[in-house]
Design an enzyme around this catalytic site. Structure first.
Site, PDB file in Angstrom:
ATOM      1  CG  ASP A   1       9.581 -14.529  -4.146  1.00 53.95           C
ATOM      2  OD1 ASP A   1       8.549 -14.601  -3.449  1.00 53.95           O
ATOM      3  OD2 ASP A   1       9.619 -14.896  -5.333  1.00 53.95           O
TER       4      ASP A   1
ATOM      5  CG  ASP B   1       6.870 -17.317  -5.390  1.00 52.27           C
ATOM      6  OD1 ASP B   1       5.769 -17.040  -4.884  1.00 52.27           O
ATOM      7  OD2 ASP B   1       7.264 -16.854  -6.470  1.00 52.27           O
TER       8      ASP B   1
ATOM      9  CG  ASP C   1      11.106 -15.722 -10.141  1.00 47.67           C
ATOM     10  OD1 ASP C   1       9.922 -15.631  -9.779  1.00 47.67           O
ATOM     11  OD2 ASP C   1      11.495 -15.469 -11.280  1.00 47.67           O
TER      12      ASP C   1
END
Length: 613
Positions: free
Chosen positions: A483, A287, A479
């Protein structure tokens, strides 16, 4: 003589019961197409009983039961944490039958799936809010840590939006349902996590991969010794040295050592299977916000469109962002407060995860989010020009484009080194999966050395893309609550848990407790070291057992002595397995001490990597 017979029969009954219990489990495994080392153990116990070596059979039982207990402990430890998110999902709601009478209202309990929009719900102290809604009571205090990671209670007033999954404080409150359960935020996350976990292939127990060849070799040696010597005792004498305890015990002990080593480094690994997957990882997905970047964005520019002035524009946007959980929302709210602007409560607010938030502020409809989301109410919305590493929150007021807020969230100092280390150590496919726009994502990817970028992704789209990634196993690092689904879908989900949402940590296999991406590399390095130790211990056990079996074919080792010698083999494999408690440290990534401190690590005074060139 009577005492000896009693002892013999007692041992026979005990071992026979253990054999029966083992066979029951073994039949179920065989029907499921799974053949393990239990076959060899059962044959060894039957053989020792058949030739009257009941003491040897008891020693074999002792070794096997000890190994199984250790393995079951490791399994329970893995499952306990992985089910936390699903166990928290609310199942019942208290619907007020006479909502206008707050003093004596009656309630009826219904399944969360039966709650309808407009129902007034009674939320008792410490209960979980079952669906997204609006607070009807004058005020309330809520624990939002399961969604936002914020550990401190949050106060809300009448009209404020409250999300499902939030825990009520010490006083009962009333909430008007705004969404049904299947459309509420927490239940959507849970559904995606359940689906993702169910689709994952099970990890085969490491020792079972050696089951068929090791069993075949042992039976050939034992059978050959019987045929050559003509003595059935020789068959038992060989097999007691082939009991699979080194294989059953070595891997669990090594994996528990790896779990302990990683926990000391600030990384929680949820079970031995996770260690093995980490050791074999071949693809990695990251991410962006809060993972590859610092997750502490700052507002760099306010760009209002005519006729709005900067302060009024920022005040409206920040007021709406009070009802968003996105990392940029806190930055916008804080920037407005620092300028002395007073935020307004919303008459109505609604957030669409990863896209944006809409709210009615002082009678005006304010929409803040991605350009596509804002363009749905303000078609003239156009993306603005951004520089590397910048992102923008677009704003519409009463159906007109009102401007944009420019934010900067720089890449973590250690991100480039982490990506480089993974690529240099056999991770072939590294990508960025983010909900941010293409220009912002590409700028950060270029800084950290990632070539493949997938931007503007919703949580479900991240799951779909991760499912198609090859080669496997895939490690996903992220995080925040959005996610959680893709962390659960990946072969190894890694949550940056120091600031991330609890839901992400619950769905992940690995939780990093230190706000440093270098710990991801440490987790991979520890996994590889642990698997290497486990494999070496297994081969030590196989090698020693095979050598001893060959000696026993000559009749040089009696059955009882062989069983006791096998205990020494167990000790040797266990002692070697404990090497997993040592291994790679924080210097794995190659950062200097100064860089590691800047990246958020705490340096131990005894750490050999404190000396830098």
């Amino acid at each position: 003589m009577g005492s000896e017979d009693t002892a013999r029969w007692s041992a026979t009954v005990w071992v026979a019961a253990f054999i029966t219990w083992t066979l029951v489990g073994m039949v179920g495994d065989v029907l499921a197409g799974h053949v393990g080392l239990d076959v060899l153990a059962v044959v060894a116990m039957v053989a020792t009983l058949a030739v009257g070596e009941y003491i040897a059979s008891l020693i074999v039982v002792l070794m096997l039961s000890g190994g199984e207990a250790l393995e079951q402990y490791a399994t329970r430890r893995a499952k306990r944490d992985l089910t936390t998110l699903l166990d928290r999902s609310p199942r019942l709601a208290h619907v007020l039958t006479r909502p206008d009478d707050a003093g004596s209202a009656e309630t009826r309990d219904v399944a969360v799936a039966d709650v309808r929009v407009g129902d007034i719900l009674l939320i008792r102290p410490s209960e979980i809010i079952p669906v997204d809604g609006v607070l009807v009571s004058s005020a309330g205090t809520f624990d939002e840590s399961s969604l936002t990671g914020e550990s401190l209670p949050v106060s809300r007033v009448s009209g404020d939006h409250v999300l499902s999954g939030v825990v009520n404080g010490t006083g009962a409150v009333r909430v008007r349902a705004e969404r049904t359960s299947d459309r509420s935020q927490y239940q959507q996350i849970v559904a995606l996590v359940e689906s993702a976990q169910a689709s994952r292939a099970p990890v085969v127990r490491l020792a079972d991969r050696f089951a068929v060849p090791f069993t075949a070799v042992a039976l050939v040696l034992a059978g050959g010794a019987w045929i050559v010597s003509g003595l059935p005792e020789r068959f038992a004498e060989v097999l007691v040295l082939a009991t699979p305890c080194p294989l059953l015990i070595a891997a669990p002990v090594a994996f528990l050592g790896g779990l302990s080593r990683s926990a000391k480094a600030g990384v929680i690994l949820k079970g031995g299977g996770v260690i093995e997957q980490l050791a074999r990882v071949r693809s990695a997905a990251f991410d962006k916000t809060g993972t590859l970047t610092q997750g502490r964005p700052r507002l760099t520019e306010v760009r209002p469109a005519s006729p709005f002035d900067a302060d009024e524009f920022l005040r409206l946007a920040a007021s709406a962002e009070q009802y968003s959980t996105h990392v940029f929302a806190d930055t916008i709210r804080r920037a407005a407060t620092e300028r002395g602007l007073t935020l307004r409560a919303a008459e109505h607010a609604d957030e669409v995860a990863t896209l944006g938030v809409s709210a009615v502020i002082d009678g005006r409809e304010v929409v803040v989010g991605k350009p596509g989301y804002v363009a749905e109410v303000a078609p003239e919305t156009m993306p603005i020009t951004l520089h590397g590493g910048e992102a923008a929150a677009y704003v519409a007021v009463d159906g007109r484009f009102a401007g944009a807020l420019v934010l900067a969230d720089p890449a973590r100092l250690e991100s480039a080194q982490v990506v480089r280390w993974l690529r240099d150590h056999g991770v072939e496919n590294i990508v960025m999966l983010t909900g941010d726009g293409p220009s912002t994502a590409a700028a950060i990817a270029d800084q950290v050395g990632i070539d493949v970028v997938r931007s503007d992704l919703l949580p479900a789209q991240k799951v779909e893309y991760a499912a198609r990634m090859v080669p496997r196993p895939l490690m996903m690092v992220g995080d925040g609550i959005n996610d959680a689904p893709v962390l659960a879908a990946a072969d190894i989900g890694v949550a940056m848990g120091a600031r991330g949402a609890t839901a992400a940590g619950d769905a992940a296999d690995v939780v990093v407790l230190v706000d440093s991406l270098t710990k991801v590399v440490e987790a991979v390095a520890i996994g590889r070291h642990t698997l290497r130790v486990a494999m070496t211990a297994i081969w030590i056990g196989i090698g020693l057992s095979t050598a001893l079996m060959i000696i026993a074919t000559s009749g040089a080792i009696p059955a009882v002595a062989g069983a006791l010698i096998q205990e020494l083999v167990d000790v040797a494999t266990i002692l070697y397995s404990l090497r997993a408690l040592g291994g790679p440290g924080a210097r794995t990534v190659g950062l200097s001490t100064r860089e590691r401190v800047a990246a958020g690590e705490t340096i131990d005074a005894g750490d050999p990597s404190r000396t830098t060139r």
